[in-house]
Design a protein around this motif. Structure first.
Motif, mmCIF file in Angstrom:
data_model
loop_
_atom_site.group_PDB
_atom_site.id
_atom_site.type_symbol
_atom_site.label_atom_id
_atom_site.label_comp_id
_atom_site.label_asym_id
_atom_site.label_seq_id
_atom_site.Cartn_x
_atom_site.Cartn_y
_atom_site.Cartn_z
ATOM 1 N N ILE A 102 53.586 90.300 21.403
ATOM 2 C CA ILE A 102 54.038 89.437 20.307
ATOM 3 C C ILE A 102 54.239 88.029 20.849
ATOM 4 C CG2 ILE A 102 55.899 88.982 18.651
ATOM 5 C CD1 ILE A 102 54.363 91.546 17.995
ATOM 6 N N GLU A 103 53.815 87.059 20.061
ATOM 7 C CA GLU A 103 54.033 85.650 20.410
ATOM 8 C C GLU A 103 54.576 84.955 19.161
ATOM 9 O OE1 GLU A 103 51.188 81.847 21.298
ATOM 10 O OE2 GLU A 103 50.623 83.750 22.221
ATOM 11 N N ARG A 104 55.463 83.992 19.356
ATOM 12 C CA ARG A 104 56.001 83.211 18.241
ATOM 13 C C ARG A 104 55.495 81.778 18.354
ATOM 14 N NH1 ARG A 104 60.999 85.081 15.439
ATOM 15 N NH2 ARG A 104 61.168 87.232 16.068
ATOM 16 N N THR A 105 55.147 81.190 17.232
ATOM 17 C CA THR A 105 54.735 79.785 17.203
ATOM 18 C C THR A 105 55.994 78.931 17.070
ATOM 19 O OG1 THR A 105 54.520 79.663 14.807
ATOM 20 C CG2 THR A 105 52.573 80.417 16.039
ATOM 21 N N PRO A 106 55.886 77.620 17.300
ATOM 22 C CA PRO A 106 57.054 76.746 17.119
ATOM 23 C C PRO A 106 57.631 76.795 15.692
ATOM 24 C CG PRO A 106 55.355 75.613 18.342
ATOM 25 C CD PRO A 106 54.749 76.910 17.883
ATOM 26 N N ASP A 107 56.795 77.136 14.713
ATOM 27 C CA ASP A 107 57.246 77.245 13.320
ATOM 28 C C ASP A 107 57.836 78.616 13.005
ATOM 29 O OD1 ASP A 107 56.242 74.702 12.940
ATOM 30 O OD2 ASP A 107 54.319 75.430 12.170
ATOM 31 N N ASP A 108 58.011 79.462 14.028
ATOM 32 C CA ASP A 108 58.529 80.829 13.917
ATOM 33 C C ASP A 108 57.568 81.766 13.190
ATOM 34 O OD1 ASP A 108 60.479 82.589 14.826
ATOM 35 O OD2 ASP A 108 61.505 82.617 12.894
#
Length: 109
Positions: A43-49
């Motif tokens: 799982i990876e999260r972007t800066p925008d969540d």
């Protein structure tokens, strides 16, 4: 996610579990192989969540690899969005091998 009464934070481990359960719904592996498959999801999260999911898997021989991958992508994306209300930016599926019967490979262990 912030609300008037407070906030709700959903951990990456929860997202991984949702993705994992969605993945095995499509794959339908033997019970002994299920725990090994959890390691094939990241799982990876972007800066925008937003959420990005990475899945490594084998595919059954004779089946359309594209359709197999699309089923995994759709199931994971829909379940995460429905359960968490987080936006899924991408589900990236890497097919590592083609096999007669779906089983985990040494690489996925």
């Amino acid at each position: 996610m912030d609300f008037e009464q407070g906030s709700i934070n959903i951990s990456d481990d929860v997202l991984k579990e949702i993705a994992f359960r969605s993945f095995i719904e499509v794959l339908a592996p033997d019970e002994k192989d299920v725990k090994k498959l959890k390691k094939s999801i990241e799982i990876e999260r972007t800066p925008d969540d937003n959420v990005i999911v990475y899945v490594r898997t084998v595919a059954p021989y004779g089946q359309s690899l594209v359709e197999f991958g699309k089923k995994i992508m759709k199931n994971i994306s829909e379940n995460i969005q429905r359960m968490t209300e987080l936006q899924v930016s991408a589900v990236n599926v890497t097919i590592t091998d083609v096999v007669e019967k779906i089983e985990t490979t040494e690489e996925e262990e």
